[in-house]
Design a protein around this motif. Structure first.
Motif, mmCIF file in Angstrom:
data_model
loop_
_atom_site.group_PDB
_atom_site.id
_atom_site.type_symbol
_atom_site.label_atom_id
_atom_site.label_comp_id
_atom_site.label_asym_id
_atom_site.label_seq_id
_atom_site.Cartn_x
_atom_site.Cartn_y
_atom_site.Cartn_z
ATOM 1 N N MET A 1 0.852 -1.178 0.000
ATOM 2 C CA MET A 1 0.000 0.000 0.000
ATOM 3 C C MET A 1 0.893 1.234 0.000
ATOM 4 O O MET A 1 1.942 1.244 0.640
ATOM 5 C CB MET A 1 -0.867 0.042 1.261
ATOM 6 N N ASN A 2 0.423 2.267 -0.663
ATOM 7 C CA ASN A 2 1.180 3.516 -0.600
ATOM 8 C C ASN A 2 0.752 4.300 0.652
ATOM 9 O O ASN A 2 -0.166 3.890 1.378
ATOM 10 C CB ASN A 2 0.998 4.335 -1.889
ATOM 11 N N GLN A 5 -2.937 5.213 0.981
ATOM 12 C CA GLN A 5 -3.775 4.053 1.288
ATOM 13 C C GLN A 5 -3.630 3.657 2.757
ATOM 14 O O GLN A 5 -4.619 3.308 3.407
ATOM 15 C CB GLN A 5 -3.392 2.883 0.379
ATOM 16 N N LEU A 6 -2.412 3.724 3.278
ATOM 17 C CA LEU A 6 -2.193 3.419 4.700
ATOM 18 C C LEU A 6 -2.922 4.428 5.584
ATOM 19 O O LEU A 6 -3.537 4.055 6.588
ATOM 20 C CB LEU A 6 -0.707 3.399 5.026
ATOM 21 N N ARG A 9 -6.691 3.629 5.528
ATOM 22 C CA ARG A 9 -7.004 2.481 6.381
ATOM 23 C C ARG A 9 -6.912 2.871 7.852
ATOM 24 O O ARG A 9 -7.746 2.490 8.666
ATOM 25 C CB ARG A 9 -6.061 1.326 6.055
ATOM 26 N N THR A 49 -1.352 0.758 14.228
ATOM 27 C CA THR A 49 -1.234 0.947 12.784
ATOM 28 C C THR A 49 0.187 0.740 12.271
ATOM 29 O O THR A 49 0.386 0.517 11.082
ATOM 30 C CB THR A 49 -1.662 2.364 12.379
ATOM 31 N N HIS A 89 7.925 -0.093 6.365
ATOM 32 C CA HIS A 89 6.739 0.000 5.517
ATOM 33 C C HIS A 89 6.061 -1.364 5.370
ATOM 34 O O HIS A 89 4.833 -1.465 5.410
ATOM 35 C CB HIS A 89 7.151 0.542 4.141
ATOM 36 N N HIS A 90 6.840 -2.411 5.220
ATOM 37 C CA HIS A 90 6.285 -3.758 5.051
ATOM 38 C C HIS A 90 5.399 -4.156 6.240
ATOM 39 O O HIS A 90 4.289 -4.669 6.052
ATOM 40 C CB HIS A 90 7.424 -4.775 4.864
ATOM 41 N N ASP A 93 2.146 -2.295 6.184
ATOM 42 C CA ASP A 93 1.244 -2.919 5.205
ATOM 43 C C ASP A 93 0.552 -4.136 5.800
ATOM 44 O O ASP A 93 -0.663 -4.311 5.658
ATOM 45 C CB ASP A 93 2.020 -3.372 3.967
ATOM 46 N N ALA A 96 -2.045 -3.118 8.336
ATOM 47 C CA ALA A 96 -3.211 -2.520 7.684
ATOM 48 C C ALA A 96 -4.159 -3.583 7.132
ATOM 49 O O ALA A 96 -5.374 -3.398 7.142
ATOM 50 C CB ALA A 96 -2.764 -1.570 6.566
ATOM 51 N N GLU A 97 -3.603 -4.705 6.668
ATOM 52 C CA GLU A 97 -4.432 -5.778 6.109
ATOM 53 C C GLU A 97 -5.402 -6.374 7.130
ATOM 54 O O GLU A 97 -6.482 -6.822 6.760
ATOM 55 C CB GLU A 97 -3.544 -6.899 5.558
#
Length: 187
Positions: A1-2, A5-6, A9, A49, A89-90, A93, A96-97
């Motif tokens: 996600m960029n 998008q993060l 969410r 988050t 960042h990973h 992501d 966030a999922e």
């Protein structure tokens, strides 16, 4: 996600967290008699988050978790270039999922007593875990109260870095308004 998008969410989760959890306490009752409570504080949410917000694009200093939370709720544009990651960042992501699923106590089917790792307790399912730490301001005597600290995406039973002592099956989850719940100074 960029980054945008993060942020979207995180904002969606913050709105749900505010409407359904802040100022409330959830009690988890397990089939074997194990029981504990969770206090839901505003400033705990940003930790879930994996994100933090810098004061400015070129400033490495973050705003406080409480300020970040309030900015998420205000629905004002936040520049994704101000985002920072508590791990990387990973991991943001991955969090966030499962964030919306993990913060809803009604989705809890399993509780994990953890003897090593960042958390003392975990709650969730085989696909995610909400990590909990003791809320020292609300725990006393036999009363065990925890607060959310992090979200883990995946099966914590097979995760490196965690040693699970006991797994409990959940019998019931009760969330109620807690008018005396103070805002925790921990963040």
């Amino acid at each position: 996600m960029n980054g945008n998008q993060l942020l979207a969410r995180a904002r969606e989760g913050a709105e749900w967290y505010e409407a359904n959890l802040v100022g409330r306490e959830t009690t988890i009752y397990c089939k074997d008699g194990f029981c504990f409570a969770i206090s839901w504080h505003r400033e705990c949410y940003p930790h879930l988050t994996g994100l933090y917000l810098r004061r400015a694009k070129n400033d490495s200093r973050p705003v406080s978790p409480g300020v970040f939370y309030e900015l998420l709720l205000q629905k004002r544009h936040l520049d994704a270039k101000r985002l920072g990651f508590t791990d990387n960042h990973h991991f943001a992501d991955l969090k966030a999922e499962v964030l919306l699923e993990a913060i809803n106590p009604k989705n809890t089917h399993l509780v994990y007593e953890i003897t090593s790792g960042v958390f003392l307790l975990g709650m969730g399912d085989m696909g995610y875990c909400l990590g909990l730490v003791r809320d020292v301001g609300l725990s006393y005597g036999e009363r065990n109260v925890y607060r959310p600290k992090s979200v883990f995406n995946g099966d914590i039973l097979n995760a490196k870095g965690f040693s699970i002592q006991t797994v409990h099956d959940v019998a019931d989850v009760v969330t109620r308004f807690a008018p005396t719940l103070s805002v925790s100074p921990h963040s």
